[in-house]
Structures are given as C-alpha cells and as structure tokens.
Design a protein around this motif. Structure first.
Motif, PDB file in Angstrom:
ATOM      1  N   GLN A  51       0.904  -1.382  -0.096  1.00 37.57           N
ATOM      2  CA  GLN A  51       0.122  -0.335  -0.311  1.00 37.57           C
ATOM      3  C   GLN A  51       1.447   1.280  -0.057  1.00 37.57           C
ATOM      4  O   GLN A  51       1.784   1.105   0.658  1.00 37.57           O
ATOM      5  N   THR A  70       2.814   2.750   3.189  1.00 39.17           N
ATOM      6  CA  THR A  70       2.814   2.323   4.294  1.00 39.17           C
ATOM      7  C   THR A  70       5.078   1.434   3.482  1.00 39.17           C
ATOM      8  O   THR A  70       4.930   1.441   3.011  1.00 39.17           O
ATOM      9  N   GLY A  97       6.392  -2.141   6.797  1.00 40.16           N
ATOM     10  CA  GLY A  97       4.849  -2.446   7.409  1.00 40.16           C
ATOM     11  C   GLY A  97       5.045  -1.241   8.552  1.00 40.16           C
ATOM     12  O   GLY A  97       3.600  -1.029   9.053  1.00 40.16           O
ATOM     13  N   CYS A  98       6.088  -0.346   8.485  1.00 35.02           N
ATOM     14  CA  CYS A  98       5.614   0.715   9.875  1.00 35.02           C
ATOM     15  C   CYS A  98       5.197   1.663   8.807  1.00 35.02           C
ATOM     16  O   CYS A  98       4.482   1.426   7.958  1.00 35.02           O
ATOM     17  N   CYS A  99       5.127   3.157   9.539  1.00 30.75           N
ATOM     18  CA  CYS A  99       4.768   3.842   9.235  1.00 30.75           C
ATOM     19  C   CYS A  99       4.936   4.927   7.888  1.00 30.75           C
ATOM     20  O   CYS A  99       4.440   5.495   7.188  1.00 30.75           O
ATOM     21  N   GLY A 104       1.670   2.631  14.803  1.00 33.43           N
ATOM     22  CA  GLY A 104       0.709   3.156  13.347  1.00 33.43           C
ATOM     23  C   GLY A 104       0.630   4.962  14.020  1.00 33.43           C
ATOM     24  O   GLY A 104      -0.264   5.450  13.369  1.00 33.43           O
ATOM     25  N   ALA A 112       6.167   3.544  -1.456  1.00 31.38           N
ATOM     26  CA  ALA A 112       6.120   3.989  -0.571  1.00 31.38           C
ATOM     27  C   ALA A 112       5.253   5.599  -0.224  1.00 31.38           C
ATOM     28  O   ALA A 112       4.091   5.849  -0.031  1.00 31.38           O
TER      29      ALA A 112
END
Length: 115
Positions: free
Chosen positions: A38, A41, A45-47, A64, A91
């Motif tokens: 996405q 992201t 997988g972090c912000c 998040g 990202a």
C-alpha cells in the motif's frame, strides 16, 4: 529488466524508466509481499516515517501512531548509503505508472534470483 546488477553484498539495482536506478535491499525483498503493498506504508510495515525524517525510535512507529521526530533504529539502509531505494519510492511516489513499474521489476528480480 535484462540483467541483474549488484550494488554490494546486500543490495541489487533495478533500472526503471520513470524513477531511474533504484537499490533493492535483499533482506527487505525476501520479506516483502509484492501482492499486498500500500502507498504510504514502508516495506517493513511501519508508518514510513523513517523515510520522511519524522521518525520515532520506539513502539509508536509499529503501532501507526504519530511520530515524535526521534532517531529511527529502522532507518532505510539504502538511503543511508545514498542510494535511491526502490521500497522508499513504492511507499511515497504517488505516480501509479512508476509504482507499477517498480513492482514489476521487483517481481522479475525476485524470480531471477530464485532461479
């Protein structure tokens, strides 16, 4: 993508028309789900705050939550080595054509390395 170029012992290069040459960290690629990415992201997988400089060094990043602009212990190694990182572009590059091109190149690289 015609040939595989290696930056060093932990990173390869992909050459995209839209974003130019991008580094691909091999450990990140191994754990990266190409089918479930996405925008906004980070690959971990972090912000993604480690790519913007607004990073936290605690669990808030994983949950998040808003960052406190502290040093990040998960900062992108490729960016730290002054490469343009493929995962950072994924990202934060909002251009869909570029996004798809990078995903396709990462898929090709992953398949070529597995062969």
């Amino acid at each position: 993508m015609t040939d595989i170029k290696q930056y060093d012992e932990h990173a390869y290069e992909i050459d995209t028309e839209s974003a130019g040459k991008l580094a691909v960290d091999m450990e990140t690629l191994k754990h990266f789900d190409l089918s479930d990415h996405q925008h906004g992201t980070a690959a971990c997988g972090c912000c993604g705050c480690c790519f913007t400089g607004d990073c936290c060094g605690d669990e808030d990043c994983v949950k998040g939550k808003e960052c406190g602009a502290k040093d990040c212990h998960k900062a992108c190694r490729e960016n730290n080595e002054h490469h343009d990182c493929a995962f950072c572009h994924l990202a934060f590059d909002s251009d869909e054509a570029s996004h798809q091109e990078i995903l396709n190149d990462l898929k090709e690289l992953s398949q070529a390395l597995a062969a």
